[in-house]
Motif scaffolding. Structure first.
Motif, mmCIF file in Angstrom:
data_model
loop_
_atom_site.group_PDB
_atom_site.id
_atom_site.type_symbol
_atom_site.label_atom_id
_atom_site.label_comp_id
_atom_site.label_asym_id
_atom_site.label_seq_id
_atom_site.Cartn_x
_atom_site.Cartn_y
_atom_site.Cartn_z
ATOM 1 N N SER A 169 0.779 -1.407 -0.104
ATOM 2 C CA SER A 169 0.476 0.388 0.293
ATOM 3 C C SER A 169 0.362 1.480 -0.333
ATOM 4 N N LEU A 170 0.601 2.195 -0.496
ATOM 5 C CA LEU A 170 1.516 3.091 -1.014
ATOM 6 C C LEU A 170 1.475 4.486 0.378
ATOM 7 N N ASP A 171 0.190 4.215 1.307
ATOM 8 C CA ASP A 171 0.490 4.529 1.904
ATOM 9 C C ASP A 171 1.310 4.450 3.455
ATOM 10 N N SER A 172 2.307 2.957 2.868
ATOM 11 C CA SER A 172 3.320 3.318 4.113
ATOM 12 C C SER A 172 4.245 3.783 3.181
ATOM 13 N N THR A 173 3.896 4.460 2.890
ATOM 14 C CA THR A 173 5.662 5.201 2.085
ATOM 15 C C THR A 173 5.969 5.960 2.615
ATOM 16 N N MET A 174 4.938 6.696 3.571
ATOM 17 C CA MET A 174 4.950 8.113 4.123
ATOM 18 C C MET A 174 5.815 8.446 4.835
ATOM 19 N N ASP A 175 7.306 7.560 4.933
ATOM 20 C CA ASP A 175 8.137 7.875 5.423
ATOM 21 C C ASP A 175 9.332 7.870 4.555
ATOM 22 N N PHE A 176 9.387 7.413 3.978
ATOM 23 C CA PHE A 176 9.996 7.716 2.251
ATOM 24 C C PHE A 176 10.392 8.780 2.446
ATOM 25 N N GLY A 177 11.290 8.882 1.529
ATOM 26 C CA GLY A 177 12.071 10.333 1.146
ATOM 27 C C GLY A 177 11.701 10.419 0.085
ATOM 28 N N GLU A 178 12.005 11.466 -0.506
ATOM 29 C CA GLU A 178 11.544 12.411 -2.168
ATOM 30 C C GLU A 178 11.804 10.926 -3.181
ATOM 31 N N VAL A 179 13.139 11.359 -3.157
ATOM 32 C CA VAL A 179 13.557 10.245 -4.759
ATOM 33 C C VAL A 179 12.717 8.419 -3.849
ATOM 34 N N LYS A 235 18.499 4.099 -4.492
ATOM 35 C CA LYS A 235 18.881 5.352 -4.868
ATOM 36 C C LYS A 235 20.498 5.373 -4.489
ATOM 37 N N ASN A 236 21.378 4.790 -3.934
ATOM 38 C CA ASN A 236 22.846 4.512 -3.675
ATOM 39 C C ASN A 236 23.389 4.510 -5.175
ATOM 40 N N ILE A 237 23.317 3.493 -5.823
ATOM 41 C CA ILE A 237 23.261 3.114 -7.940
ATOM 42 C C ILE A 237 23.354 4.856 -8.015
ATOM 43 N N MET A 238 22.352 5.043 -8.576
ATOM 44 C CA MET A 238 22.099 6.692 -8.418
ATOM 45 C C MET A 238 23.166 7.853 -7.934
ATOM 46 N N GLU A 239 23.503 7.708 -6.217
ATOM 47 C CA GLU A 239 24.042 9.083 -5.808
ATOM 48 C C GLU A 239 25.561 8.353 -6.968
ATOM 49 N N SER A 240 26.085 6.967 -6.282
ATOM 50 C CA SER A 240 27.378 6.617 -7.016
ATOM 51 C C SER A 240 27.329 7.157 -8.012
ATOM 52 N N ALA A 241 26.523 7.058 -9.247
ATOM 53 C CA ALA A 241 26.546 7.685 -10.705
ATOM 54 C C ALA A 241 27.267 8.628 -10.686
ATOM 55 N N GLN A 242 26.362 9.176 -10.054
ATOM 56 C CA GLN A 242 26.105 11.987 -10.012
ATOM 57 C C GLN A 242 27.813 11.041 -9.580
ATOM 58 N N GLU A 243 28.189 11.307 -8.503
ATOM 59 C CA GLU A 243 29.417 11.355 -7.538
ATOM 60 C C GLU A 243 30.701 11.193 -8.833
ATOM 61 N N MET A 244 30.185 9.677 -9.369
ATOM 62 C CA MET A 244 31.121 9.409 -10.395
ATOM 63 C C MET A 244 31.379 10.723 -12.023
ATOM 64 N N SER A 245 30.189 10.718 -12.206
ATOM 65 C CA SER A 245 30.610 11.868 -13.032
ATOM 66 C C SER A 245 31.024 13.166 -12.729
ATOM 67 N N VAL A 246 31.096 13.964 -11.031
ATOM 68 C CA VAL A 246 31.497 15.056 -10.658
ATOM 69 C C VAL A 246 33.534 14.550 -10.713
ATOM 70 N N SER A 247 33.857 13.403 -10.934
ATOM 71 C CA SER A 247 35.085 12.839 -9.983
ATOM 72 C C SER A 247 35.997 12.961 -11.419
ATOM 73 N N ASP A 248 36.947 13.094 -11.279
ATOM 74 C CA ASP A 248 38.403 13.295 -12.267
ATOM 75 C C ASP A 248 38.302 11.961 -13.146
ATOM 76 N N VAL A 249 37.702 10.495 -13.026
ATOM 77 C CA VAL A 249 37.972 10.114 -13.555
ATOM 78 C C VAL A 249 38.009 10.098 -14.433
ATOM 79 N N ALA A 250 39.030 9.187 -15.635
ATOM 80 C CA ALA A 250 38.727 9.205 -17.076
ATOM 81 C C ALA A 250 38.455 8.252 -18.042
#
Length: 282
Positions: free
Chosen positions: A14-24, A55-70
Motif C-alpha cells: 500500500s502506498l500509504d506505507s511510503t509516508m516515511d520514505f524520502g522524495e527520491v 538510490k545509492n546506485i544513482m548517487e554513486s553514478a552522480q558522484e562518478m560524473s563529477v569526479s576526475d576519473v577518465a
C-alpha cells in the motif's frame, strides 16, 4: 491505495506505507507501482533495502560524473597502485592487505589516478552502492577478492537482466551503436544508469538525456552507416538473490568461494548480455 505490482510477504503493497520514505524513494516506488512488472519481496526490510540500493546506485553514478576519473580503453587503463594492481589485460586487482572498502572509495576520491571503460564503471558503481547500503565492515568481510574488469563480478555480486521498455531509477540500460566507426570501437555502445529525473549517467558521457546520447553516438558511426544508435530494451540489475544474501549476511565471512572465470575480451563498452554470451561460450 493498494497495487499488485509490488508485493511484500505475498500481500499487495500500500502506498500509504511510503509516508516515511524520502522524495527520491517515493519516485522509485511510484514508478514501480506504474510498471507492468511484478516486484515481490519477502519483507518490508527487503523492499527498503532495494529502494536504498537504487538510490545509492544513482548517487554513486552522480558522484562518478563529477569526479576526475577518465574514460579509456583497456590498453591504457590506469588505477591507484596504493590499492590496486593493474593487470596486463587492463583490469584492477585488489592488493593484498588492502581494505576493499578503501579501494572502492578511492576511485572517486582520487579520480585523476583512474581510467577505465563504461562496463567497468557500472560494476564500480554497484560496489559503491552496496558499500553505502551495508557499511564498511560487512562490505570488507564479504567482498575480499575484487577484480575490476568489464562486467566481471565477485561471486557475491550477481547481476541479472530482463527485457523491458520500462526502466526504473537505478536500472542500467544499454545504448547500442551497431554501425560504430572501426577507428572508435569504444563507441559501439554505452552502459548508463537511469537517474530519477529520466536522464542517464554514462561514463565518458556524463549526465545526458537519451536523445543527446543517441545524437552523439550517431556522430561516431562509419561513413556508409545507415542505422542509428538506439536504446535497447535490456535492463541490467543487481539480482534479487544478491539482495537477499546481503540482507541475511551479518558480516560473517563466508567459507572460501571459487572466484569466477574472467573473460578478458578487450572490447570496450559491451553490454552485460554480450559478456554473458562470452562466459557461456567459454
Amino acid at each position: 491505495m493498494g497495487n499488485d505490482m509490488i508485493q511484500v510477504a505475498g500481500r499487495p503493497f500500500s502506498l500509504d506505507s511510503t509516508m516515511d520514505f524520502g522524495e527520491v524513494e517515493g519516485v522509485i516506488i511510484q514508478q514501480m507501482l506504474n510498471s507492468p512488472e511484478l516486484f515481490s519481496y519477502r519483507s518490508m526490510n527487503e523492499l527498503r533495502f532495494e529502494i536504498n540500493l537504487r538510490k545509492n546506485i544513482m548517487e554513486s553514478a552522480q558522484e562518478m560524473s563529477v569526479s576526475d576519473v577518465a574514460f579509456t580503453i583497456f590498453e591504457t587503463a590506469r588505477c591507484n597502485p596504493t590499492y590496486w594492481n593493474l593487470t596486463s589485460a587492463g583490469g584492477f586487482l585488489l592488493r593484498q592487505g588492502v581494505r576493499p572498502s578503501d579501494a572502492i572509495l578511492d576511485i572517486n576520491r582520487n579520480g585523476s589516478l583512474y581510467g577505465f571503460e563504461c562496463a567497468t564503471a557500472i560494476i564500480i558503481i554497484y560496489y559503491q552502492a552496496i558499500l553505502k547500503n551495508i557499511g564498511r565492515s560487512r562490505f570488507d568481510s564479504i567482498f575480499q577478492n575484487i577484480y575490476l574488469y568489464s562486467w566481471h563480478t565477485n561471486p557475491d555480486l550477481e547481476i541479472h537482466y530482463i527485457y523491458s521498455k520500462q526502466f526504473l531509477p537505478g536500472d542500467v540500460v544499454y545504448f547500442n551503436n551497431p554501425e560504430y566507426h572501426p577507428y572508435a570501437s569504444w563507441y559501439r555502445g554505452l552502459n548508463a544508469v537511469e537517474l530519477s529525473d529520466g536522464t542517464f549517467f554514462g561514463h565518458g558521457f556524463g549526465i545526458m538525456t537519451a536523445e543527446q546520447i543517441i545524437e552523439f553516438l550517431n556522430t561516431q558511426r562509419h561513413p556508409e552507416s545507415r542505422q542509428s544508435a538506439y536504446l535497447e530494451n535490456l535492463i541490467t540489475r543487481i539480482s534479487p538473490i544478491t539482495v537477499q544474501k546481503l540482507i541475511a549476511s551479518q558480516g560473517v565471512r563466508n567459507a572460501y568461494k571459487n572466484s569466477r572465470i574472467v573473460i578478458h575480451h578487450n572490447l570496450c563498452s559491451i553490454s552485460s548480455i554480450q559478456y554473458q554470451f562470452f562466459l557461456n561460450n567459454y
